[in-house]
Write a protein that holds these residues in place. Sequence first.
Motif, PDB file in Angstrom:
ATOM      1  N   PRO A 190      -3.146   5.411   0.775  1.00  0.00           N
ATOM      2  CA  PRO A 190      -2.994   4.492  -0.253  1.00  0.00           C
ATOM      3  C   PRO A 190      -3.220   4.820  -1.756  1.00  0.00           C
ATOM      4  O   PRO A 190      -2.781   4.521  -2.632  1.00  0.00           O
ATOM      5  CB  PRO A 190      -3.632   3.264   0.061  1.00  0.00           C
ATOM      6  N   GLU A 191      -4.452   5.822  -1.619  1.00  0.00           N
ATOM      7  CA  GLU A 191      -5.079   6.280  -3.116  1.00  0.00           C
ATOM      8  C   GLU A 191      -3.920   7.019  -3.645  1.00  0.00           C
ATOM      9  O   GLU A 191      -3.826   7.100  -4.894  1.00  0.00           O
ATOM     10  CB  GLU A 191      -6.306   6.735  -2.892  1.00  0.00           C
ATOM     11  N   LEU A 192      -3.101   7.871  -3.110  1.00  0.00           N
ATOM     12  CA  LEU A 192      -2.196   8.687  -3.394  1.00  0.00           C
ATOM     13  C   LEU A 192      -0.535   7.939  -3.559  1.00  0.00           C
ATOM     14  O   LEU A 192      -0.011   8.309  -4.403  1.00  0.00           O
ATOM     15  CB  LEU A 192      -2.258   9.960  -2.787  1.00  0.00           C
ATOM     16  N   ALA A 193      -0.426   7.193  -2.405  1.00  0.00           N
ATOM     17  CA  ALA A 193       1.121   6.948  -2.563  1.00  0.00           C
ATOM     18  C   ALA A 193       0.983   5.279  -2.962  1.00  0.00           C
ATOM     19  O   ALA A 193       2.068   4.718  -2.912  1.00  0.00           O
ATOM     20  CB  ALA A 193       1.396   6.898  -1.211  1.00  0.00           C
ATOM     21  N   GLY A 194      -0.150   4.477  -2.636  1.00  0.00           N
ATOM     22  CA  GLY A 194       0.146   3.252  -2.880  1.00  0.00           C
ATOM     23  C   GLY A 194       0.159   2.283  -1.605  1.00  0.00           C
ATOM     24  O   GLY A 194      -0.611   0.967  -1.603  1.00  0.00           O
ATOM     25  N   GLY A 195       0.660   2.897  -0.556  1.00  0.00           N
ATOM     26  CA  GLY A 195       0.565   2.667   0.755  1.00  0.00           C
ATOM     27  C   GLY A 195       0.862   3.435   1.584  1.00  0.00           C
ATOM     28  O   GLY A 195       0.775   4.764   1.305  1.00  0.00           O
ATOM     29  N   GLY A 196       1.933   3.236   2.925  1.00  0.00           N
ATOM     30  CA  GLY A 196       2.290   4.068   3.658  1.00  0.00           C
ATOM     31  C   GLY A 196       3.621   4.782   3.706  1.00  0.00           C
ATOM     32  O   GLY A 196       4.350   4.523   2.552  1.00  0.00           O
ATOM     33  N   TYR A 197       4.345   4.820   4.829  1.00  0.00           N
ATOM     34  CA  TYR A 197       5.735   5.072   4.972  1.00  0.00           C
ATOM     35  C   TYR A 197       6.647   3.856   4.662  1.00  0.00           C
ATOM     36  O   TYR A 197       7.663   4.198   3.834  1.00  0.00           O
ATOM     37  CB  TYR A 197       6.186   5.559   6.191  1.00  0.00           C
TER      38      TYR A 197
END
Length: 333
Positions: free
Chosen positions: A179-186
Amino acid sequence: MSKIQDTEVRWGILGVGNVCEVKSAPAMNLIPNSKIVAVMRRSEEKVKDYAERHGISKWYTSASDLINDPEVNAIYIATPPNAHLELAKLAAAAGKPIYVEKPMARTHAECLEMITICEKANVPLYVAYYRRELPHFRKIKELMDAGILGEIRTVHINLKQKLDATLITKVETNWRVDPELAGGGYFFDLASHQLDLMDFFFGKITHASGFASNQAKTYEAEDIVSGSFVFNSGVLGSGNWCFTTSANAEVDETIIYGSKGTIRFETFGKGEFTLNTDEKGTQDFSFELPKHIQQPLIKTIVGDLLGSETCYSTGISGARANWVMDQLVKEKV
């Protein structure tokens, strides 16, 4: 009116990872009045290798150096979402148009900041929701706009994927579930495409609510999301996304229900869909997809920048997908 003071779009790419191998970057050299002049990645070894393999003469390990290269007049941000806002600030400060990968940012708030920055700097902002320009999705919209389904009632998104066993040992190397990199998951990576496509079909989603959970606890991000939403056109929608099912339960299906028929399609599959109407029964449609899947969208961006056509995947539309995702994952269970 031209949005750059040149007759050619000269791209500088930030983050030449996997997406730039086939999906996006090669198309920039195939579109008239468009070419890649410089690429950047923090790893000198990897960026040099990419540049040599793709015939690009200039490479950098510093984002600022690439952005401030006077030969570069447009920036493609192809990094994970955590870097999108800061890189957009740098590009906007340099007065250079921005094409950013999806999801546009980690949160809707970050998207709004990107929009404000670009508006103040008077630079265009585009988002890589390329499904808006793929031929089978354009055909679906054309059929609906022509009334083939009658009045559109509702749409349901159903996406199930098996748990990737490699994540158990490689979570730390997969930015899509951090989440720190993408905001959430898949969900943030894949549902963003689907929700933007719904925006393209039916208009802005004005209300959305849902539930999110981390059932398998393989990584930190949510792995299941269920929700519903309402479009300003009056269409109602729902979706269920799960990334920890068994292999035999995998499915990618969106169904649009109208008063006269239905349309079914895969978001991430071939260029195909099935139309079933009360009048003509079942009809199957198939379209060839481009080798470089982003090419049709990038063509509209180049045209938009040079004043010959309009691109409809902008920061304004891209931010709407983030808003919906924020609403759907707000309630954790």
